[in-house]
Design a protein around this motif. Structure first.
Motif: not given
Ligand SMILES: *[C@@H]1O[C@H](CO)[C@@H](O)[C@H](O)[C@H]1NC(C)=O
Ligand SMILES: *[C@@H]1O[C@H](CO)[C@@H](O)[C@H](O)[C@H]1NC(C)=O
Length: 259
Positions: A227, A224, A241, A248, A237, A243
């Motif tokens: 990232l 974690s 990912t 984020v 990011v 996400i």
């Protein structure tokens, strides 16, 4: 086409960058063996089986000379010289004292007042200079009720023994199979080198465990933080990912990432 010779060279490079200190006498010995074995290989072009047998024997010799046998008793870290891929240089043996091999303090609970309610303290090359070059480290793990050692990885393997409490521990194989189990006092689990793993206190008392790793400096990469504590632009990011943007941003603010 890759030859057996390339593989031998690769194997040797890998050994040189292992956590063992570079042992020049053993290296010279190995090089002599390599020349001897390689010229022998040239005379055995037609005998694939023989080459295979020699290669296996040779690999064994390399690992024996680098992994197990040393020409010195110890190599206590000399902190006045920079660390390298094979560890620290050796302190002058005439200046080595018993305390270079002693670490104290694992009898008391670590400070778990943090986001994950966890404390990791221990003996590794920076806190116990006598571990340098020996391929070992040892840590105390305190996990409060509801606490967690989040998913992370090391360069090497880890073995855990639970002393108090109940934890769920597990790792994820490179084929994404999860191996996990509830562990109680006296239970031991091994986490194979470099695989992602975790520990969660699922009991109702603080958990205590000890972990040992086969490097004097195993490294620690907490996924974690990797990232979301970094300085990669959030747009990248999001892409790497899958996400979404708001999440984020939220995770970057928790972990202290920028951009
Ligand atoms: C180690 O220390 C001794 C005593 O001070 C000294 O004589 C010797 O030269 C040193 N060895 C090295 C390799 O520096
Ligand atoms: C434990 O860590 C917290 C957070 O870093 C700190 O505020 C606190 O003073 C520490 N407690 C002790 C006993 O060191």
């Amino acid at each position: 086409m890759r030859t057996t010779h390339d593989e031998l060279l690769d194997a040797e490079d890998a050994m040189v960058f292992d956590d063992q200190p570079l042992d020049t006498a053993a290296l010279t010995h190995t090089i002599c063996w390599r020349v001897a074995v390689w010229s022998r290989l040239h005379t055995l072009k037609n005998s694939y089986n023989m080459i295979l047998k020699l290669f296996i024997a040779f690999s064994f010799l390399i690992s024996a000379s680098y992994g197990q046998i040393s020409v010195v008793d110890f190599c206590v870290a000399d902190y006045s010289v920079a660390n390298g891929p094979a560890g620290y240089s050796c302190k002058n043996a005439s200046k080595v004292i018993t305390d270079d091999f002693i670490f104290t303090g694992l009898g008391v609970k670590g400070n778990t007042s943090n986001f994950f309610k966890v404390a990791v303290n221990g003996a590794f090359d920076l806190t116990l200079p006598g571990l340098n070059g020996l391929g070992l480290s040892l840590f105390r793990l305190d996990i409060d009720v509801g606490g967690v050692v989040p998913i992370h990885t090391h360069r090497v393997s880890e073995v855990i023994i639970v002393m108090e409490g109940t934890i769920i521990a597990g790792f994820i194989g490179s084929d994404n199979t999860a191996y996990f189990k509830t562990l109680n006092k006296g239970d031991v689990m091994v986490f194979p080198q470099s695989l992602l793993h975790f520990q969660v206190n699922v009991g109702n008392i603080p958990a205590l465990a000890f972990v040992s790793l086969n490097s004097p400096n195993p490294g620690f990469q907490f996924i974690s933080a990797s990232l979301f504590a970094n300085n990669l632009p959030s747009s990248i990011v999001e892409k790497i990912t899958l996400i979404d943007k708001d999440q984020v941003k939220k995770l970057k603010s928790i972990f202290g990432g920028t951009n």
